[in-house]
Write an enzyme that holds these catalytic residues in place. Sequence first.
Site, PDB file in Angstrom:
ATOM      1  N   ASP A  82      -7.641 -11.401   1.745  1.00  0.00           N
ATOM      2  CA  ASP A  82      -6.844 -10.201   2.013  1.00  0.00           C
ATOM      3  C   ASP A  82      -7.692  -9.193   2.791  1.00  0.00           C
ATOM      4  O   ASP A  82      -8.815  -8.879   2.396  1.00  0.00           O
ATOM      5  CB  ASP A  82      -6.379  -9.604   0.681  1.00  0.00           C
ATOM      6  CG  ASP A  82      -5.416  -8.451   0.857  1.00  0.00           C
ATOM      7  OD1 ASP A  82      -4.558  -8.528   1.749  1.00  0.00           O
ATOM      8  OD2 ASP A  82      -5.509  -7.480   0.072  1.00  0.00           O
ATOM      9  N   HIS A  83      -7.142  -8.678   3.879  1.00  0.00           N
ATOM     10  CA  HIS A  83      -7.840  -7.682   4.711  1.00  0.00           C
ATOM     11  C   HIS A  83      -9.226  -8.166   5.141  1.00  0.00           C
ATOM     12  O   HIS A  83     -10.216  -7.432   5.047  1.00  0.00           O
ATOM     13  CB  HIS A  83      -7.952  -6.344   3.968  1.00  0.00           C
ATOM     14  CG  HIS A  83      -6.646  -5.628   3.832  1.00  0.00           C
ATOM     15  ND1 HIS A  83      -6.048  -4.963   4.876  1.00  0.00           N
ATOM     16  CD2 HIS A  83      -5.817  -5.486   2.764  1.00  0.00           C
ATOM     17  CE1 HIS A  83      -4.898  -4.434   4.457  1.00  0.00           C
ATOM     18  NE2 HIS A  83      -4.736  -4.748   3.194  1.00  0.00           N
ATOM     19  N   HIS A 205       2.297  -4.591   2.030  1.00  0.00           N
ATOM     20  CA  HIS A 205       1.172  -4.239   1.170  1.00  0.00           C
ATOM     21  C   HIS A 205       1.514  -2.937   0.451  1.00  0.00           C
ATOM     22  O   HIS A 205       2.327  -2.147   0.911  1.00  0.00           O
ATOM     23  CB  HIS A 205      -0.098  -4.050   1.995  1.00  0.00           C
ATOM     24  CG  HIS A 205      -0.609  -5.310   2.602  1.00  0.00           C
ATOM     25  ND1 HIS A 205      -1.957  -5.581   2.733  1.00  0.00           N
ATOM     26  CD2 HIS A 205       0.023  -6.401   3.105  1.00  0.00           C
ATOM     27  CE1 HIS A 205      -2.126  -6.763   3.296  1.00  0.00           C
ATOM     28  NE2 HIS A 205      -0.930  -7.279   3.539  1.00  0.00           N
ATOM     29  N   SER A 208       2.790  -1.402  -5.339  1.00  0.00           N
ATOM     30  CA  SER A 208       2.683  -0.575  -6.547  1.00  0.00           C
ATOM     31  C   SER A 208       3.243   0.817  -6.261  1.00  0.00           C
ATOM     32  O   SER A 208       2.947   1.426  -5.233  1.00  0.00           O
ATOM     33  CB  SER A 208       1.219  -0.446  -6.985  1.00  0.00           C
ATOM     34  OG  SER A 208       0.715  -1.688  -7.436  1.00  0.00           O
ATOM     35  N   ASN A 227       2.483  -7.515  -1.768  1.00  0.00           N
ATOM     36  CA  ASN A 227       1.139  -7.318  -2.305  1.00  0.00           C
ATOM     37  C   ASN A 227       1.125  -6.146  -3.271  1.00  0.00           C
ATOM     38  O   ASN A 227       1.647  -5.060  -2.949  1.00  0.00           O
ATOM     39  CB  ASN A 227       0.148  -7.015  -1.178  1.00  0.00           C
ATOM     40  CG  ASN A 227      -0.139  -8.206  -0.296  1.00  0.00           C
ATOM     41  OD1 ASN A 227       0.654  -9.138  -0.204  1.00  0.00           O
ATOM     42  ND2 ASN A 227      -1.273  -8.173   0.369  1.00  0.00           N
ATOM     43  N   ASP A 229      -1.574  -4.293  -6.406  1.00  0.00           N
ATOM     44  CA  ASP A 229      -2.855  -4.314  -7.111  1.00  0.00           C
ATOM     45  C   ASP A 229      -2.971  -3.170  -8.102  1.00  0.00           C
ATOM     46  O   ASP A 229      -3.328  -3.376  -9.258  1.00  0.00           O
ATOM     47  CB  ASP A 229      -4.015  -4.259  -6.106  1.00  0.00           C
ATOM     48  CG  ASP A 229      -5.371  -4.117  -6.781  1.00  0.00           C
ATOM     49  OD1 ASP A 229      -5.655  -4.917  -7.697  1.00  0.00           O
ATOM     50  OD2 ASP A 229      -6.149  -3.226  -6.395  1.00  0.00           O
ATOM     51  N   THR A 230      -2.661  -1.962  -7.673  1.00  0.00           N
ATOM     52  CA  THR A 230      -2.979  -0.775  -8.469  1.00  0.00           C
ATOM     53  C   THR A 230      -2.320  -0.807  -9.844  1.00  0.00           C
ATOM     54  O   THR A 230      -2.972  -0.526 -10.860  1.00  0.00           O
ATOM     55  CB  THR A 230      -2.577   0.499  -7.712  1.00  0.00           C
ATOM     56  OG1 THR A 230      -3.180   0.478  -6.410  1.00  0.00           O
ATOM     57  CG2 THR A 230      -3.038   1.738  -8.455  1.00  0.00           C
TER      58      THR A 230
END
Length: 288
Positions: A82-83, A205, A208, A227, A229-230
Amino acid sequence: MRKVNPMALVERARHNGYAVGAFNMHNPETTQALIHAAKNSNSPVFLQVGRAIVPHMGLEEAFRMTRRELENSDSEAVIHLDHGTYDEVFLALKLGFDSIMFDGSHLSFDDNVEATRHITAVAHSFGVPVEAELGKIPDAGTDVNWADYYTSVEEAEEFVAKTGVDLLAISVGVFHGIPPTQPLPLDIERIERIRDAVGIPLVLHGASGVPLDDLRAAIGAGVHKLNADTDLRHAFRRGIEQTWALGDRQLEEAMAEGLRLMTQATIQKMNEFGCAGMATPVNDMVMS
């Protein structure tokens, strides 16, 4: 451990009208949480080696850690960069990542095209699909003039035609992280126009903190990889903090509670994205 075709996961999502969840790991316990969630919800999943874990652990060790955690799992899981930077992409191909994302969004349009086109040609020679990003995705809390961040429909069409990428991450109102104030609604019309112009699956992305109605509208408009994550990282942290709030506890106990809460939070995301229950039965997959 399964051998999984990343684009088959995404194309199946596009055909059936949902999005595959793509989540970042930070250590073995958070990796285990994502794998447990995929198994318990029968979901396909992208396990993402991202911009937080690489400085902490290094790209090679992060990849090896993820593979170790997957060794005894039959989850339909993809190990995804990712990135990735230009140099990281080629190391990822050498290591054996299943798919990669090159982030050239900081470059000029022409330089992004040139770098992405070369990376895509090399990755495809390895049989590895490529995700790229066009437009800029701000960090939460940034003062944003969205006209400077949104993905241009015309540029997206030209970019995909010239680079041959498989997935395109776009900027339509999302942040990395959770914004401190109520986010603006996603530009669903822009997503639809980009989808029609490029003809490939789109990626968002920063899922969240985005209202569920917006996420579902984005899926309907052409986004088939989401995507996040947080929210998951916060769930893991909450488990640790709640355990330590009880008094002196072993670190392992706190980590176990973090793992449990992160697993629950990931299953919730998988249900929201529509990918829960959508994993291919193991007997239909090629084993490795």
